[in-house]
Structure formats: structure tokens, C-alpha cells
Design an enzyme around this catalytic site. Sequence first.
Site: not given
Ligand code: AHR
Length: 507
Positions: A39, A186-187, A253, A310, A359
Site C-alpha cells: 500500500e 476496500n473495507e 489482523y 489482508e 504488508q
Molecule cells: O493495512 C493497513 C490498513 O488496514 C489497510 O489500509 C486497511 O484496508 C486495513 O484497515
Amino acid sequence: MALIFLLPFTAISQVNHIIINADQELSTISRHIYGHFAEHLGTGIYGGVWVGEDSEIPNTEGFRTDVLEALKQLEVPNIRWPGGCFADEYYWRDGIGPREQRPARLNTHWGMVIEDNSFGTDEFLRFTEILGAEPVVAMNVGSGTPREMQQWIEYMNYAGDSEMSRLRKENGREEPWGVKYIGIGNESWGCGGNMRPEFYADLYRQFATYVRNYSGNQMFRIASGFDTDKYWWTDTVMERAANMMEGISLHYYTVAGESWQRKGSSVDFDEEHYFSGVKRSMRLDDFIIGHVEKMDLYDPQKRVILAVDEWGIWTDPLPGTNPGFLQQQNSLRDALIASISLDIMNKHSDRVKMANIAQMVNVLQAVIITDGDRMVKTPTYHVFDMYRAHFDTKLLHTEATINNYEYNDESIPAISYTASKSDNGRINITLTNKDAVQSQEVEIEVKGHDLGTVSTGKLLTSDKVNSINTFEDPDRVTLVDFDQYVLNGNRLAITLPAKSIVVITVE
Ligand code: AHR
């Protein structure tokens, strides 16, 4: 080393037992599960990948040569770009043409820094071309229009003569880039527009209509999914738009600390924090099961893939760094979280056909960290190296009795693993011992296939769960040859050191 493998399995309770039914091939483990995410965030692109042709840092067409070489070794199958949250504010026309004429914009999501747009569409696609990786381009749905998206795809993919393809040719690229994978938003429930699923599903359908298959290139459209356990989003979006998508995403995450505000340090943590991180990473399994249950309602044939586009551990930023740059260290703990997560996705490879670690360079659970002209491969990098053994193989059916790793009054299975078979009959086994203190004895019996010799045995471990690689000590956590096994007929007895990952390939 005394390795006991002749006694019946039930005789030694502390030994872990895995039976691999090599004649029961399940789904194909797509190499695209081992994809990356890059990103426009912090030094993820600028400094980490792109330094420009005039830089004193050794580069190839402006891309860091050291980073290119390291990524080539991983055979990176795909890279998702330009975001993330960044994608829903990105206007692709800012990033094409002569670099000195490209506009300076504010990166409002990530640190309010100037985005000079010197790395744009053609740079990204050339980067993936050099690496032999498939590009995955995230379209702007949050603040963009279907027309902008349609022209972007035409710019990248149309071979004939049109205003957009002429523009690409003027910018130095005669042949179309042949981009196949695109994300549509995205999201979209959060930074991508704060939409309700009903609204997003309608908008998705509108955007998806204008995704054209230019010049024989068949597009693969991935809808924005939710994170964690928000299964209602998947339910609504699948119900209303499954017929117009090839994939839907899931983000997860791992946060080891008590909350998003107190995620914990990436370097300075004890066994309690380690245990909590490892345990929470395993929740990915539940989330995949929950989302797949909803997908099965509308797509029982499993045509639509789940793209975990992600994933990774998210810690507090390193002290003294810009909090908007999401810079963290990467320890042996994170390597274990990677192998555990990859095992989970391998297990669900009938539906999970693509994933992207968050990432690639310098951001969150990066596989590579750079600073100026220095570069280091993180412990997580080595996991991606080891797991190439599973690329495009067949997941094998297994049965297992596994010990527990106990900490305070909690327990989790001590071992995570994947067993797969390559086209040429090779059996590939990856094993992770999550236990921070105890080694584990593992007896593996392979049924339905005659084992030959072990051709590869590699080990990743270190003295501490928070061991890291630094520019000064880049190989503190690195791959070494592994020989703590005995192969006897179709039985393999292995001693897995505490906090370790092993890959074994048997011909
Ligand atoms: O990876 C960081 C961020 O996490 C991304 O931009 C977003 O899609 C997610 O919330």
C-alpha cells in the site's frame, strides 16, 4: 537423539501423532494464498520498493535491486496495490505520464504526507512483471466513479486503438498489461465509504457491470468483504451480488494486546503476550468457517473464492516512528503467526484461493525491512520461503492426536501443520511447534504412498520468541538444515524444537 517410532501410537501419550492419508487428495493449495499487499503507506512503496532511477541506492529501473532479488526468491505469486484505505481515495490518472508533471496529493489516511505519485500504474505493473507476479489492483469505489474505473481498466488492458490505450502507449507501454485480478472497493464498510451492505451490494453491481474483458483478457472481480466475524455483511453481499463476482474478501489482523489502543510492543513482550498473540491468530479458522457458511448458502458449488486479502499481526508502532506509518518489528513470534495462518488457509483451500500478507515491505508484518540503503529479511520472510513447498499442491487428508500447549489456565494445540502432495508425488510437510518452552516429539505415518528419501529439511527457530533480525545481525532468525528426524519405511519421527517451524519434503 532417541527417537522412538516402533511402538504403537497409543503407548506414549506425550508423543504427537499424525496420520497422512496420501491417497486422499483434497483441494488444490493455490500459490495465490502466498500473495503480498503493498500500500502507499509509510515507506511501504517509497523507500521500500521504489527509489527512482536517479537514486544512489542500487536499483533496477527505479526499483530497489536488493528488494527485487529477495522477492524473486519467494516466487511472489501476486501483489495487491495501491491499498487498503489508500485505494478509495486514489485517482489513477495522477500516477501516469511524465513523473515531473504528476500532481502532489495528500495521503490523508497515512500520516498526511505528500504523495508525489512517482510510483503509479505503469511502475506497479512493471514491478509485478519483473517479479513474475500477478497484479491485483484495488479500484476506487469509495470516492471514485464507475467511469474512472472503466477507463483505468481500458488503459491497462486494451490492445487496440482507443483514447486510453493511446495514452498507455504514449507513456511507453505498447502491449496491454493484461491485469486480471481487481478488487472492487476496500473495507467499504469502513474507510472505503462507511457503507451498509445493502448499499454496497448495489454499488458493487453497478461497478462490476463496467468491468470489461478487453482484448480477450478475462477479469476476476473481488468484492469487499468484512473482517473478523461480521458474517451478516457476507450474507447480504453474497445474496445480492454473488452472480457478478468471482471472489469476496476477508480481513483479519491479529492483535495480541488487550485492545486496538494497546496492541503491545512488537519486540518487548513476555510469554503471556506471546501466548495471547498465537492463540488469537488461530481465530482466523473460525472466521473463515463463518464466512464460508454464508457463501455456501448462495454459492454451494464454491465458484466464488474467499480472498483473505489482508492478514497478519498488528502491534503498536515502533517508538519514535510516525504512528501513521504502521512500522513494527518482526520477530520469531510473528513467523509462527504466519505459519499458523498459512496452515489455516491451506486447510480451507477449497474456498480460500488467494491471500495477501499485510504488508510486503516496512509496514505491519513485513517480510522485508529497509532503512536507507540497508535491507533485512524478517523471520516472516523465511516462512514464505519454506511454504513454497505447498505451491499448487494437493492438500492431503490427515488425522492427528496433538498435545496441548498450556499457559496459565488456557491451552491450545501445540502443533500446527500442513501435508500436501506435489504433482510428481513428493510429500511436503510443514510443522509449527507453538510451545515457547517445550520441544515436541511427532510421529508421522504416511498411508497410501511409499516414501522415498527426505530431500529437504529446514528449520526456523531462535533462542527467544521475540528474537528479531537487524541490519547488524540479519541472520539471527534464519533457515538452517534440519536433521532431527528418522525415516523408517513409511514412518517419520521428528523432534520439533520449542517455538519452531520445520519443512520436510519426502520424495
Ligand atoms: O493495512 C493497513 C490498513 O488496514 C489497510 O489500509 C486497511 O484496508 C486495513 O484497515
